[in-house]
Design a protein around this motif. Structure first.
Motif, PDB file in Angstrom:
ATOM      1  N   TYR A  64       9.430 -13.505  -0.938  1.00 43.84           N
ATOM      2  CA  TYR A  64      10.331 -14.558  -1.372  1.00 43.84           C
ATOM      3  C   TYR A  64      10.837 -15.339  -0.160  1.00 43.84           C
ATOM      4  CZ  TYR A  64      13.752 -10.909  -0.144  1.00 43.84           C
ATOM      5  OH  TYR A  64      14.463  -9.932   0.509  1.00 43.84           O
ATOM      6  N   VAL A  65      11.067 -16.635  -0.378  1.00 39.88           N
ATOM      7  CA  VAL A  65      11.730 -17.509   0.591  1.00 39.88           C
ATOM      8  C   VAL A  65      12.752 -18.274  -0.235  1.00 39.88           C
ATOM      9  CG1 VAL A  65      11.464 -19.400   2.241  1.00 39.88           C
ATOM     10  CG2 VAL A  65       9.650 -17.687   2.010  1.00 39.88           C
ATOM     11  N   ILE A  66      13.966 -17.750  -0.297  1.00 40.83           N
ATOM     12  CA  ILE A  66      14.987 -18.253  -1.214  1.00 40.83           C
ATOM     13  C   ILE A  66      16.267 -18.551  -0.435  1.00 40.83           C
ATOM     14  CG2 ILE A  66      16.418 -17.669  -3.221  1.00 40.83           C
ATOM     15  CD1 ILE A  66      14.116 -16.040  -4.313  1.00 40.83           C
ATOM     16  N   ARG A  67      16.859 -19.682  -0.719  1.00 37.33           N
ATOM     17  CA  ARG A  67      18.085 -20.074  -0.016  1.00 37.33           C
ATOM     18  C   ARG A  67      19.215 -19.103  -0.346  1.00 37.33           C
ATOM     19  NH1 ARG A  67      20.946 -26.098   0.130  1.00 37.33           N
ATOM     20  NH2 ARG A  67      22.635 -25.512   1.546  1.00 37.33           N
ATOM     21  N   HIS A  68      19.961 -18.730   0.674  1.00 36.64           N
ATOM     22  CA  HIS A  68      21.037 -17.764   0.536  1.00 36.64           C
ATOM     23  C   HIS A  68      22.215 -18.384  -0.221  1.00 36.64           C
ATOM     24  CE1 HIS A  68      24.066 -14.877   2.702  1.00 36.64           C
ATOM     25  NE2 HIS A  68      23.916 -14.597   1.423  1.00 36.64           N
ATOM     26  N   HIS A  69      22.599 -17.747  -1.329  1.00 33.72           N
ATOM     27  CA  HIS A  69      23.762 -18.176  -2.108  1.00 33.72           C
ATOM     28  C   HIS A  69      25.009 -17.480  -1.565  1.00 33.72           C
ATOM     29  CE1 HIS A  69      26.446 -19.043  -5.455  1.00 33.72           C
ATOM     30  NE2 HIS A  69      25.536 -19.850  -5.969  1.00 33.72           N
ATOM     31  N   ALA A  70      26.127 -18.198  -1.544  1.00 31.64           N
ATOM     32  CA  ALA A  70      27.361 -17.640  -0.988  1.00 31.64           C
ATOM     33  C   ALA A  70      27.817 -16.389  -1.735  1.00 31.64           C
ATOM     34  CB  ALA A  70      28.459 -18.698  -1.019  1.00 31.64           C
ATOM     35  N   ASN A  71      27.427 -16.266  -3.013  1.00 31.30           N
ATOM     36  CA  ASN A  71      27.837 -15.095  -3.801  1.00 31.30           C
ATOM     37  C   ASN A  71      27.030 -13.846  -3.473  1.00 31.30           C
ATOM     38  OD1 ASN A  71      29.787 -16.568  -5.097  1.00 31.30           O
ATOM     39  ND2 ASN A  71      28.521 -17.063  -6.871  1.00 31.30           N
ATOM     40  N   MET A  72      25.940 -14.016  -2.739  1.00 33.19           N
ATOM     41  CA  MET A  72      25.135 -12.862  -2.336  1.00 33.19           C
ATOM     42  C   MET A  72      25.745 -12.255  -1.082  1.00 33.19           C
ATOM     43  SD  MET A  72      22.486 -10.792  -2.524  1.00 33.19           S
ATOM     44  CE  MET A  72      21.238 -11.491  -3.594  1.00 33.19           C
ATOM     45  N   THR A  73      26.448 -11.142  -1.253  1.00 33.09           N
ATOM     46  CA  THR A  73      27.154 -10.503  -0.142  1.00 33.09           C
ATOM     47  C   THR A  73      26.184  -9.702   0.728  1.00 33.09           C
ATOM     48  OG1 THR A  73      29.130 -10.327  -1.505  1.00 33.09           O
ATOM     49  CG2 THR A  73      29.051  -8.973   0.469  1.00 33.09           C
ATOM     50  N   LEU A  74      26.328  -9.857   2.025  1.00 32.06           N
ATOM     51  CA  LEU A  74      25.513  -9.090   2.964  1.00 32.06           C
ATOM     52  C   LEU A  74      26.207  -7.774   3.278  1.00 32.06           C
ATOM     53  CD1 LEU A  74      24.562 -11.937   5.485  1.00 32.06           C
ATOM     54  CD2 LEU A  74      23.284 -11.168   3.480  1.00 32.06           C
TER      55      LEU A  74
END
Length: 298
Positions: A64-74
């Motif tokens: 996958y090459v998917i833009r990071h969403h702010a709701n996706m917590t690292l």
């Protein structure tokens, strides 16, 4: 309708229909994962940045090459390291871990492009999550994600040139059927453009040839061809191999006068006028209204 585009050939390969106009794209994750094959590379915007979808793609031995969403917590993030530049800005990279739906962690790469010019939304950087191997350089991945915008070009063709979204088709299934027909027409138009690119070069066709004028040419001559050409004359094209058809199309393309299909640069965009009618009435999903009416019916 959720559409999957193969940017290498500029053809829509799948369409996932949904009658509910208020449904989020991510609600169709299960249908998307059914299309994933091993060694695929899936590009998507941040609306598809969910742990379920990322995990599902990885489990199918795809990428996958998917833009990071702010709701996706690292869960954790390593040090950002500069990897070079693209046409749009500086490229940085870090290793990160994400939390999977079952609570386990997933390792990924996070590519950050610090833009030279802000986006129309005012973003000054774009972050991309990927599980591609380290052998694929961060700059290459950043350039790859830029190709996702070819999908927007396709939707412009569908709405402006092929009128794929007719406001009068009030019933959801009719609207989806009409959109599906426009999608098939788009693939035909894209194949014609591919034949032109094969003869005159990709850059020349993309920058100078108008898809609208190609579609209009077909619209203007189709009725006359239907009268003048016997139905049996189309038979051989139904049994040609892809190579034979491509050869024939390139032969025809070599005779096209591109100046007759030249695009005209548009002026600056005008701001969208404010809504005056039904300004205080929220948009409703037709599918939900129909479902409610069926329940009330005796």
């Amino acid at each position: 309708a959720l559409v999957v585009l193969d940017p290498a050939v500029m053809l829509a390969t799948h369409m996932i229909p949904c009658e509910d106009g208020h449904a989020q794209e991510r609600s169709l994750s299960a249908e998307i994962l059914e299309l994933v094959n091993a060694d695929d590379v899936w590009l998507a915007d941040r609306n598809f940045c969910t742990s379920k979808l990322l995990r599902g793609i990885a489990e199918r031995h795809a990428f996958y090459v998917i833009r990071h969403h702010a709701n996706m917590t690292l869960v954790s993030a390593g040090t950002l390291r500069r990897r070079g530049r693209t046409e749009t800005g500086e490229v940085w990279e870090q290793s990160v871990t994400l939390k999977a739906p079952d609570g386990e962690v997933m390792k990924a790469r996070r590519i950050v492009v610090r833009l030279s010019t802000p986006t129309r939304d005012g973003d000054i950087e774009v972050a991309i999550l990927t599980n591609l191997p380290k052998a694929i350089e961060a700059v290459t991945i950043a350039d790859l994600y830029r190709k996702r915008w070819t999908l927007e070009t396709m939707f412009q063709s569908l709405t402006v040139m092929l009128e794929g979204e007719l406001a009068t088709l009030g019933y959801p299934r009719a609207a989806l059927f009409g959109f599906g027909i426009a999608l098939a027409a788009y693939n035909t138009l894209s194949t014609v453009q591919a034949a032109l690119r094969g003869e005159f070069g990709t850059e020349k066709v993309q920058e100078e040839v108008s898809g609208y004028y190609i579609a209009n040419e077909v619209r203007a001559t189709a009725s006359g061809m239907a009268i003048a050409i016997e139905e049996g004359a189309w038979g051989p094209f139904q049994t040609m191999s892809p190579i034979e058809l491509a050869t024939q199309m390139r032969r025809w393309a070599s005779k096209v006068q591109l100046r007759k299909l030249a695009r005209h640069p548009r002026g600056p965009k005008k701001p969208v006028p404010k809504r005056t009618r039904y300004a205080n009435t929220p948009h409703v999903s037709t599918a939900r209204l129909l479902a409610g009416a069926r329940k009330k019916a005796p």
